[in-house]
Design an enzyme around this catalytic site. Structure first.
Site, PDB file in Angstrom:
ATOM      1  N   VAL A  72      20.044 -13.758  10.705  1.00 38.92           N
ATOM      2  CA  VAL A  72      20.879 -13.443  11.866  1.00 38.92           C
ATOM      3  C   VAL A  72      21.589 -14.670  12.442  1.00 38.92           C
ATOM      4  O   VAL A  72      22.405 -14.546  13.342  1.00 38.92           O
ATOM      5  CB  VAL A  72      20.090 -12.692  12.968  1.00 38.92           C
ATOM      6  CG1 VAL A  72      19.611 -11.342  12.470  1.00 38.92           C
ATOM      7  CG2 VAL A  72      18.940 -13.526  13.508  1.00 38.92           C
ATOM      8  N   TYR A  76       6.126 -19.042  12.477  1.00 34.82           N
ATOM      9  CA  TYR A  76       7.243 -18.155  12.133  1.00 34.82           C
ATOM     10  C   TYR A  76       8.511 -18.540  12.910  1.00 34.82           C
ATOM     11  O   TYR A  76       9.594 -18.650  12.331  1.00 34.82           O
ATOM     12  CB  TYR A  76       6.846 -16.697  12.412  1.00 34.82           C
ATOM     13  CG  TYR A  76       7.986 -15.734  12.251  1.00 34.82           C
ATOM     14  CD1 TYR A  76       8.457 -15.398  10.981  1.00 34.82           C
ATOM     15  CD2 TYR A  76       8.636 -15.191  13.359  1.00 34.82           C
ATOM     16  CE1 TYR A  76       9.537 -14.530  10.827  1.00 34.82           C
ATOM     17  CE2 TYR A  76       9.712 -14.327  13.207  1.00 34.82           C
ATOM     18  CZ  TYR A  76      10.157 -14.004  11.943  1.00 34.82           C
ATOM     19  OH  TYR A  76      11.227 -13.161  11.793  1.00 34.82           O
ATOM     20  N   TYR A  92      18.489  -6.727   4.400  1.00 37.72           N
ATOM     21  CA  TYR A  92      18.122  -5.744   5.421  1.00 37.72           C
ATOM     22  C   TYR A  92      18.306  -4.326   4.853  1.00 37.72           C
ATOM     23  O   TYR A  92      18.158  -4.125   3.652  1.00 37.72           O
ATOM     24  CB  TYR A  92      18.937  -5.938   6.710  1.00 37.72           C
ATOM     25  CG  TYR A  92      18.872  -7.338   7.271  1.00 37.72           C
ATOM     26  CD1 TYR A  92      17.643  -7.904   7.634  1.00 37.72           C
ATOM     27  CD2 TYR A  92      20.010  -8.099   7.437  1.00 37.72           C
ATOM     28  CE1 TYR A  92      17.583  -9.187   8.164  1.00 37.72           C
ATOM     29  CE2 TYR A  92      19.951  -9.385   7.967  1.00 37.72           C
ATOM     30  CZ  TYR A  92      18.733  -9.915   8.320  1.00 37.72           C
ATOM     31  OH  TYR A  92      18.676 -11.176   8.825  1.00 37.72           O
ATOM     32  N   LYS A 145      12.820 -16.704   4.853  1.00 36.06           N
ATOM     33  CA  LYS A 145      11.721 -15.832   4.412  1.00 36.06           C
ATOM     34  C   LYS A 145      11.526 -15.837   2.903  1.00 36.06           C
ATOM     35  O   LYS A 145      10.402 -15.777   2.415  1.00 36.06           O
ATOM     36  CB  LYS A 145      11.959 -14.396   4.899  1.00 36.06           C
ATOM     37  CG  LYS A 145      11.812 -14.258   6.410  1.00 36.06           C
ATOM     38  CD  LYS A 145      12.217 -12.880   6.898  1.00 36.06           C
ATOM     39  CE  LYS A 145      12.089 -12.807   8.423  1.00 36.06           C
ATOM     40  NZ  LYS A 145      12.684 -11.619   8.997  1.00 36.06           N
ATOM     41  N   SER A 173      16.206 -15.539   8.943  1.00 29.97           N
ATOM     42  CA  SER A 173      15.508 -14.824   7.868  1.00 29.97           C
ATOM     43  C   SER A 173      15.782 -15.372   6.471  1.00 29.97           C
ATOM     44  O   SER A 173      15.094 -14.988   5.529  1.00 29.97           O
ATOM     45  CB  SER A 173      15.870 -13.345   7.896  1.00 29.97           C
ATOM     46  OG  SER A 173      15.087 -12.707   8.870  1.00 29.97           O
TER      47      SER A 173
HETATM   48  N1  GLU Z   1      13.982 -15.112  14.084  1.00 31.29           N
HETATM   49  C1  GLU Z   1      14.609 -13.839  13.901  1.00 31.29           C
HETATM   50  C2  GLU Z   1      13.694 -12.750  14.378  1.00 31.29           C
HETATM   51  O1  GLU Z   1      12.540 -12.839  14.132  1.00 31.29           O
HETATM   52  C3  GLU Z   1      14.905 -13.663  12.445  1.00 31.29           C
HETATM   53  C4  GLU Z   1      15.578 -12.378  12.180  1.00 31.29           C
HETATM   54  C5  GLU Z   1      16.510 -12.406  11.018  1.00 31.29           C
HETATM   55  O2  GLU Z   1      17.191 -13.391  10.713  1.00 31.29           O
HETATM   56  O3  GLU Z   1      16.564 -11.355  10.370  1.00 31.29           O
HETATM   57  O4  GLU Z   1      14.086 -11.815  14.989  1.00 31.29           O
END
Ligand code: GLU
Length: 329
Positions: A269, A199, A251, A77, A74
């Site tokens: 994560v 993604y 988060y 993102k 993430s």
């Molecule tokens: N690829 C992970 C998912 O989509 C990313 C989640 C994350 O790092 O928050 O669940």
């Protein structure tokens, strides 16, 4: 004119000393657990621990496994959102995704009840929507463009972990469900599998703590990579990105993070955290054990301690700690 060298040496010593002390204090904390819902992520060495701080002038400090690569997950993102803002413009982006903290887990299957859109681009639903916008604009060129942009932010060529990508693609049923719901509410229009592919690949980009620190320094330096001089991101897009990182980047711990640490940041994560002190520096941490909310346990503690020691909280208003360092970095 005064020779700036002694001042700089003193500052270097303070930062180096603070980083080293923080590294030592956090190293023994083995609490938390490695993410295992993506099978390939469960295979990482949980003990790895690296921290790096890069200034908006191009200096760098690193400790521990700061050059070890892990998948951005993430953390990607925020940078992909920045790129989308620049390519498509605010109006189009905000038509499809909001900027309100959700208070829910990153992978929650929930949309804003007022708009029917994902709450923000830092949760999976929002990030998949952003991937859809990029795919709509660039088609199969989206992934190479995204990888190139993130590489320029880091100042070196980044690569995708094929093993993690395949693992995510094969087990990402929840993200697949989110994508189909996005299609249903009209937030996504491009072919779902192609968008998910984008993604999953962006999440699987390999970077180190040093890379995250350099990327953070690029954002801190209003979009220009301080080492290469490359104007990577548009200034207006950086402003919006940092604002959303500040409110939504950690988060459903984002509110407490703003209180405890007080800087725009994004975690993933895979165990990475990218932090930004506006106009000053980027922080990169890597430690794969996560707390219940999905943030790296050691990474959160490193940022909290550094913010305290160096006076990095955005609203620091006392001379507590070494806040004098802040203006001189
Ligand atoms: N690829 C992970 C998912 O989509 C990313 C989640 C994350 O790092 O928050 O669940």
């Amino acid at each position: 004119m005064n020779d700036p060298a002694p001042g700089r040496a003193a500052i270097d010593e303070v930062v180096h000393g603070s980083l080293e002390a923080v590294y030592r204090k956090c190293r023994d904390d083995t609490s938390g657990a490695v993410a295992d819902y993506i099978p390939e992520l469960a295979r990482v060495d949980a003990d790895r621990f690296g921290i790096a701080v890069a200034t908006a002038e191009g200096r760098l400090w690193r400790f521990g496994d700061a050059d070890d690569e892990f998948t951005m997950q993430s953390v990607s993102k925020c940078l992909v959102f920045c790129m989308a803002l620049e390519l498509l413009g605010r109006r189009q982006v905000f038509e499809f995704v909001g900027v309100e903290p959700s208070g829910d887990a990153f992978n929650a299957i929930v949309f804003d009840p007022h708009t029917g859109r994902p709450f923000n681009p830092m949760v999976n639903a929002g990030a998949i929507t952003i991937a859809g916008l990029l795919y709509g604009a660039l088609g199969d060129g989206a992934m190479p463009a995204l990888l190139e942009r993130l590489s320029r932010a880091a100042g070196r060529d980044l690569k995708v972990s094929e093993a993690v990508y395949v693992s995510e693609r094969e087990t990402g049923h929840r993200n697949r469900a989110i994508a189909h719901l996005l299609l249903n509410v009209g937030a996504l229009s491009a072919p779902v599998e192609a968008v998910l592919d984008l993604y999953f690949r962006q999440c699987s980009i390999l970077a180190s703590a040093v890379d995250l620190a350099r990327m953070g320094a690029t954002l801190a330096n209003i979009g220009k990579n301080p080492v290469t001089g490359d104007p990577v991101f548009d200034v207006a897009a950086v402003r919006d990105t940092l604002a959303v990182m500040f409110t939504c980047g950690m988060y459903d711990y984002s509110g407490h993070w703003a209180i405890d640490v007080g800087m725009p940041a994004k975690s993933g994560v895979g165990g990475g955290i990218l932090g930004v002190v506006n106009r000053q520096l980027g922080i990169g941490t890597f430690s794969p054990r996560l707390d219940a909310k999905g943030n790296s346990v050691r990474g959160v503690e490193v940022c909290r301690r550094l913010a305290d020691d160096l006076g990095l909280h955005a609203f620091e208003c006392t001379n507590y700690g070494s806040s004098f360092v802040r203006g001189m970095l």
